[in-house]
Scaffold this motif. Structure first.
Motif, mmCIF file in Angstrom:
data_model
loop_
_atom_site.group_PDB
_atom_site.id
_atom_site.type_symbol
_atom_site.label_atom_id
_atom_site.label_comp_id
_atom_site.label_asym_id
_atom_site.label_seq_id
_atom_site.Cartn_x
_atom_site.Cartn_y
_atom_site.Cartn_z
ATOM 1 N N ARG A 127 8.348 -2.003 6.612
ATOM 2 C CA ARG A 127 7.112 -1.991 6.182
ATOM 3 C C ARG A 127 6.126 -2.078 7.432
ATOM 4 O O ARG A 127 6.297 -2.986 8.048
ATOM 5 C CB ARG A 127 6.734 -3.171 5.223
ATOM 6 C CG ARG A 127 7.770 -3.035 3.930
ATOM 7 C CD ARG A 127 7.613 -4.302 3.068
ATOM 8 N NE ARG A 127 8.700 -4.462 2.321
ATOM 9 C CZ ARG A 127 8.742 -5.763 1.567
ATOM 10 N NH1 ARG A 127 8.283 -6.852 2.023
ATOM 11 N NH2 ARG A 127 9.771 -5.751 0.766
ATOM 12 N N ILE A 128 5.094 -1.119 7.482
ATOM 13 C CA ILE A 128 4.309 -1.385 8.666
ATOM 14 C C ILE A 128 2.994 -1.743 8.010
ATOM 15 O O ILE A 128 2.456 -1.489 6.899
ATOM 16 C CB ILE A 128 4.145 -0.100 9.384
ATOM 17 C CG1 ILE A 128 3.833 1.103 8.459
ATOM 18 C CG2 ILE A 128 5.444 0.286 9.960
ATOM 19 C CD1 ILE A 128 3.246 2.426 9.167
ATOM 20 N N ALA A 129 2.032 -2.533 8.695
ATOM 21 C CA ALA A 129 0.742 -2.850 8.481
ATOM 22 C C ALA A 129 -0.259 -3.024 9.765
ATOM 23 O O ALA A 129 0.277 -3.080 10.688
ATOM 24 C CB ALA A 129 0.839 -4.493 7.748
ATOM 25 N N ASP A 130 -1.277 -2.955 9.144
ATOM 26 C CA ASP A 130 -2.489 -2.818 10.472
ATOM 27 C C ASP A 130 -3.535 -3.581 9.886
ATOM 28 O O ASP A 130 -3.875 -4.327 9.080
ATOM 29 C CB ASP A 130 -2.745 -1.301 10.904
ATOM 30 C CG ASP A 130 -2.954 -1.403 12.271
ATOM 31 O OD1 ASP A 130 -3.920 -1.836 12.881
ATOM 32 O OD2 ASP A 130 -1.762 -0.790 12.876
ATOM 33 N N VAL A 131 -4.850 -2.978 10.684
ATOM 34 C CA VAL A 131 -6.143 -3.833 10.346
ATOM 35 C C VAL A 131 -6.210 -3.629 9.070
ATOM 36 O O VAL A 131 -6.994 -4.602 8.248
ATOM 37 C CB VAL A 131 -7.151 -3.407 11.267
ATOM 38 C CG1 VAL A 131 -6.996 -4.024 12.694
ATOM 39 C CG2 VAL A 131 -7.371 -2.142 11.287
#
Length: 329
Positions: free
Chosen positions: A33-37
């Motif tokens: 799973r990728i996350a960012d701002v």
């Protein structure tokens, strides 16, 4: 391996470095799973990473089914959703301690208390980052290099409270991506950047002194001692050259630069003890003297193979008009 059996990892920070790490982890067999701002940024980066995987596969750099694999295993999420239930979490946000601290606090608030947390920092002390981590024994530096999918080395940097089980688990996770780890103490610059910037500093000194141009220095590095580095580190190279030879060279350099090139004590001690490298069977690495012919044969074969590969690839397209394959026109 079914989806239920696959490990679940999270990468927080989905830009160039974090995205490459996420690709590597997904291709190693994990759900990532990728996350960012925000979710929109993570979603856009997921699409970019799938498209990149397709291009890398077309170029023969990734497996043929890489794009499908990344699409199936990579999902975009908020930070909280990404880390919930994840076995391993890699923080890869910008290299500012206040941003990393805030991100690590958010991770710890939502992650399982025993989830392993790694940071991809290249310069900030892991002990400083650990100040923002609950259960800091599960935290360490896991420093990939740029470009993450293709550089095979990863620095593992425990801090004073990191558990041995955490380091061993991180080694296993990284090994599954096909990369090689080295354990490094928590010291400013770690190892990679201490060495990289030492070379860069001396190179800039040579340019400023007018000894050679930047272009000629690059040529010397990549065609001489840099040519050896894919196969041998600095200590193996020194052992093969002879530590007595190194000692003589230091003495020569000291005629102009007595402080900058002071002979290292560890080198002096080995030479004084008669440990001169492979020719005496003892040096930095203590390679037995009877293995020298085998080592030399490997070295020569490796260098010829490297030269053939470079000739096949052609020159790097750094300068305008460079044609990496001039004979193919």
């Amino acid at each position: 391996m079914t989806q239920q059996q696959r490990p679940v990892y999270a990468v927080i920070g989905s830009g160039y470095m974090g995205g490459g790490i996420a690709q590597s982890l997904a291709l190693s067999g994990a759900d990532v799973r990728i996350a960012d701002v925000d979710l929109d940024v993570a979603t856009a980066n997921r699409e970019r990473l799938i498209a990149e995987a397709a291009q890398f596969a077309a170029d023969g750099l990734f497996p043929a089914d890489a794009a499908d694999t990344v699409a199936q295993r990579l999902t975009a999420a908020t930070i909280e959703d990404a880390v919930a239930g994840a076995d391993f979490i890699e923080e890869a946000v910008p290299e500012k301690i206040e941003i990393k601290h805030a991100t690590l606090r958010r991770i710890c608030d939502a992650a399982a208390p025993d989830a392993i947390i790694g940071s991809n920092t290249s310069t900030i002390l892991i002990g400083r980052l650990a100040e923002a981590v609950t259960n800091p024994e599960r935290f360490l530096g896991v420093h990939f290099s740029n470009p993450a999918p293709f550089i095979p080395g990863v620095e593992l940097i425990p801090h004073s409270s990191t558990a041995e089980a955490t380091i061993a688990a991180a080694e296993k996770i990284v090994a599954a991506t096909g990369k090689e780890t080295a354990r490094v103490k928590d010291a400013t610059g770690f190892v990679l950047n201490r060495l990289q910037y030492a070379l860069f500093h001396e190179a800039t000194q040579l340019v400023e002194e007018g000894v050679a141009t930047a272009e000629d220095i690059d040529t010397i590095v990549r065609t001489t001692f840099g040519f050896r580095l894919p196969f041998f580190g600095p200590f193996a190279i020194a052992d093969m050259a002879g530590l007595d030879v190194y000692s003589f060279c230091y003495a020569s350099l000291q005629t102009e630069f007595p402080e900058r090139f002071a002979t290292p004590k560890v080198l002096d001690d080995l030479v004084s003890a008669g440990k001169l490298g492979t020719k005496t069977g003892a040096g930095f690495l203590d390679v037995p003297a009877d293995r020298t012919p085998e080592l030399v044969a490997y070295r020569n074969k490796a260098y010829v193979a490297m030269k053939k590969l470079i000739d096949e690839l052609g020159p790097a397209p750094i300068h305008p008009g460079t044609d990496p394959h001039p004979d193919n026109d």
